[in-house]
Design a protein around this motif. Sequence first.
Motif, short mmCIF file in Angstrom:
data_model
loop_
_atom_site.label_atom_id
_atom_site.label_comp_id
_atom_site.label_asym_id
_atom_site.label_seq_id
_atom_site.Cartn_x
_atom_site.Cartn_y
_atom_site.Cartn_z
N GLY B 139 0.81 -1.23 0.00
CA GLY B 139 0.00 0.00 0.00
C GLY B 139 0.83 1.27 0.00
N MET B 140 2.03 1.21 0.57
CA MET B 140 2.83 2.42 0.65
C MET B 140 3.30 2.86 -0.73
SD MET B 140 2.60 3.07 3.80
CE MET B 140 1.01 2.29 3.76
N THR B 141 3.70 1.89 -1.56
CA THR B 141 4.10 2.24 -2.93
C THR B 141 2.90 2.76 -3.70
OG1 THR B 141 5.41 0.26 -2.77
CG2 THR B 141 5.48 1.43 -4.84
N VAL B 142 1.74 2.12 -3.50
CA VAL B 142 0.53 2.60 -4.18
C VAL B 142 0.30 4.05 -3.79
CG1 VAL B 142 -1.89 2.16 -4.68
CG2 VAL B 142 -0.42 0.27 -4.02
N ALA B 143 0.46 4.37 -2.50
CA ALA B 143 0.19 5.73 -2.02
C ALA B 143 1.10 6.75 -2.70
CB ALA B 143 0.37 5.79 -0.51
N ILE B 144 2.40 6.43 -2.79
CA ILE B 144 3.31 7.37 -3.45
C ILE B 144 2.94 7.49 -4.93
CG2 ILE B 144 5.73 7.82 -4.05
CD1 ILE B 144 6.53 6.51 -1.44
N GLY B 145 2.56 6.37 -5.54
CA GLY B 145 2.11 6.40 -6.93
C GLY B 145 0.85 7.25 -7.11
N VAL B 146 -0.06 7.19 -6.14
CA VAL B 146 -1.28 8.00 -6.19
C VAL B 146 -0.90 9.47 -6.21
CG1 VAL B 146 -3.31 8.72 -4.87
CG2 VAL B 146 -2.79 6.29 -5.10
N SER B 147 0.05 9.83 -5.35
CA SER B 147 0.49 11.22 -5.26
C SER B 147 1.11 11.68 -6.58
CB SER B 147 1.50 11.35 -4.13
OG SER B 147 2.00 12.64 -4.08
N VAL B 148 1.96 10.84 -7.14
CA VAL B 148 2.62 11.18 -8.40
C VAL B 148 1.59 11.28 -9.52
CG1 VAL B 148 4.24 10.35 -10.13
CG2 VAL B 148 4.81 10.14 -7.72
N GLY B 149 0.66 10.32 -9.54
CA GLY B 149 -0.37 10.32 -10.58
C GLY B 149 -1.23 11.56 -10.53
N THR B 150 -1.64 11.95 -9.32
CA THR B 150 -2.48 13.14 -9.18
C THR B 150 -1.76 14.37 -9.70
OG1 THR B 150 -3.28 12.12 -7.16
CG2 THR B 150 -3.90 14.39 -7.53
N ALA B 151 -0.47 14.46 -9.37
CA ALA B 151 0.27 15.66 -9.72
C ALA B 151 0.73 15.67 -11.18
CB ALA B 151 1.48 15.80 -8.81
N GLN B 152 1.07 14.52 -11.72
CA GLN B 152 1.75 14.51 -13.01
C GLN B 152 0.91 14.04 -14.20
OE1 GLN B 152 4.70 15.83 -13.26
NE2 GLN B 152 4.85 16.12 -11.07
N LEU B 153 -0.12 13.27 -13.95
CA LEU B 153 -0.83 12.69 -15.09
C LEU B 153 -1.93 13.59 -15.62
CD1 LEU B 153 -1.14 8.94 -14.01
CD2 LEU B 153 0.61 10.03 -15.36
N GLY B 154 -2.21 14.71 -14.93
CA GLY B 154 -3.34 15.54 -15.32
C GLY B 154 -2.99 16.55 -16.40
N ALA B 155 -4.04 16.98 -17.12
CA ALA B 155 -3.88 18.10 -18.02
C ALA B 155 -3.83 19.35 -17.16
CB ALA B 155 -5.06 18.16 -18.98
N PRO B 156 -3.22 20.44 -17.64
CA PRO B 156 -3.22 21.65 -16.83
C PRO B 156 -4.65 22.13 -16.61
CG PRO B 156 -2.30 22.05 -19.02
CD PRO B 156 -2.47 20.59 -18.88
N PRO B 157 -4.95 22.72 -15.45
CA PRO B 157 -6.31 23.18 -15.18
C PRO B 157 -6.81 24.10 -16.28
CG PRO B 157 -4.91 23.42 -13.24
CD PRO B 157 -4.03 22.99 -14.35
N GLU B 158 -8.14 24.06 -16.51
CA GLU B 158 -8.71 24.79 -17.64
C GLU B 158 -8.49 26.30 -17.53
OE1 GLU B 158 -12.76 23.54 -17.78
OE2 GLU B 158 -12.16 21.47 -18.12
N ASP B 159 -8.45 26.77 -16.27
CA ASP B 159 -8.35 28.22 -16.11
C ASP B 159 -6.92 28.72 -16.24
OD1 ASP B 159 -8.31 26.65 -13.62
OD2 ASP B 159 -7.57 28.53 -12.79
N GLU B 160 -5.98 27.79 -16.48
CA GLU B 160 -4.60 28.21 -16.55
C GLU B 160 -4.22 28.46 -18.00
OE1 GLU B 160 -1.07 26.44 -13.97
OE2 GLU B 160 -1.22 25.42 -15.87
N ASP B 161 -3.73 29.65 -18.33
CA ASP B 161 -3.37 29.89 -19.73
C ASP B 161 -2.02 29.25 -20.04
OD1 ASP B 161 -1.38 31.64 -18.84
OD2 ASP B 161 -2.80 33.30 -18.78
N GLU B 162 -1.68 29.26 -21.32
CA GLU B 162 -0.47 28.54 -21.75
C GLU B 162 0.79 29.10 -21.12
OE1 GLU B 162 -0.08 28.11 -25.98
OE2 GLU B 162 -2.13 27.35 -26.12
N ALA B 163 0.82 30.42 -20.99
CA ALA B 163 2.01 31.05 -20.42
C ALA B 163 2.21 30.59 -18.98
CB ALA B 163 1.88 32.56 -20.47
N ALA B 164 1.09 30.48 -18.24
CA ALA B 164 1.19 30.06 -16.84
C ALA B 164 1.67 28.61 -16.77
CB ALA B 164 -0.16 30.20 -16.16
N THR B 165 1.14 27.77 -17.68
CA THR B 165 1.59 26.37 -17.71
C THR B 165 3.08 26.30 -17.97
OG1 THR B 165 -0.53 25.82 -18.69
CG2 THR B 165 1.16 24.13 -18.77
#
Lengths: 126, 303
Positions: B139-165
Amino acid sequence: MVRKNALEWSIFAVSGVLLLLVFGYLGYHALTSEDEPAEIEIEVGVAHPQGGRYILPVSLHNRGGQSVEDVEIEISLLQGGVTTETAAITMPFLPRLSTREGSVFFDSDPAQADEIETLVIGYIVP
Amino acid sequence: MPFGCVTQGRDDPENRTIPLTMHAPHPPIRGSLQEYGRGIAGGLLFSLPMLYTMEMWQFGFILRPERLLLYAVISFVLLLGYNRYAGLHHDASWAEVAIDSVEEMGIGIVLSALFLAILGIITLDIALSEAVGKTVIAGMTVAIGVSVGTAQLGAPPEDEDEAATARRRERPSSFPEQLVVAFIAAILVAGNIAPTDEIAILGMYLGTLNLVALVLLSLALIAMILFFANFTGAGRHVPENLTLATVLGRSASFYAVALLVSALMLWFFGRFEGAGLMQCLSATIALGLVASFGASAGRLLLQ
């Protein structure tokens, strides 16, 4: 400032409780269980015929605080104080406070034997 | 996990208030569900090899409860570190970081228990201590993977313009920050291999020449990934005037992190108990090559 919706707060609450339970359980176990050696007990079930031979179920219990590997056991049938037949199995793992099941085969009916002798030959400490 | 409040970088305090006042106080449920979905995907991406590894199940009942507790505590500290230095929200307060870490660990434990139950590794017949041990160790590895997935696998938020990204992606990080993320990335990558018997066997028969070759190869791979291969995100961490001394020094630092992570993991899984110095060193160097990939390539992908 922490901004969360109801779903996020509930997942946080459930996770928090779960973590407390797991940490608490491990902590409690760490404090109460001593590093006592494995204590293996063999329990013999009721034999029944299968393919012209007899199959005898056996359960291995580890009542000690240490998990062990490659537990070798021997089951013997005794007739009038003399060993008539012996069977052996090896259990790959026997965790602490756990039970594992297996079976041994005999040519003669274990129910007819005067005595069934069980013996732990040895095990490996992982 | 607040959604849609990524700011323009920590050294831009004027802009920080704008996203907060523009949005409703509560992030939408849909957004949270998407974040959890990404987290689950990330958690499984990194930990499925472990969930399918026999040695991991066995460590669930071989390791003593105090060692498992230590494992869980270290993992939680790593989660805090990762969420603080490389998570999605660079402006997050420690309270937010802690709340996110608790959530991710909870999700990790539930996913681990669920998968082990589906695979028949955890059943109603086994002792509770065995079930908890197996769940925690994976479970501990899954937890770190969950954290990485949440932070890295997403598209940039819709309200963020390209320059901010672009600004967020280009955000330079300090050297100590890089080492912390390298440590976590090395654990994620080498964690799948550390518990296996193969590493102990390699430790037994690797000769001096093999070991020297492994060390040189590890260092060369780190230097190549960090400084020469134009790897995603590598540019922003490289100082302007690159000297050979910097290349060698930094490669050696990240290799040191890789070796430290390898030794810690091998010690944790009891591979050092009763082993001679040479056996310990050989196994560490064998695992160190894998950890080097984590500390270099893995780190760049995580940060």
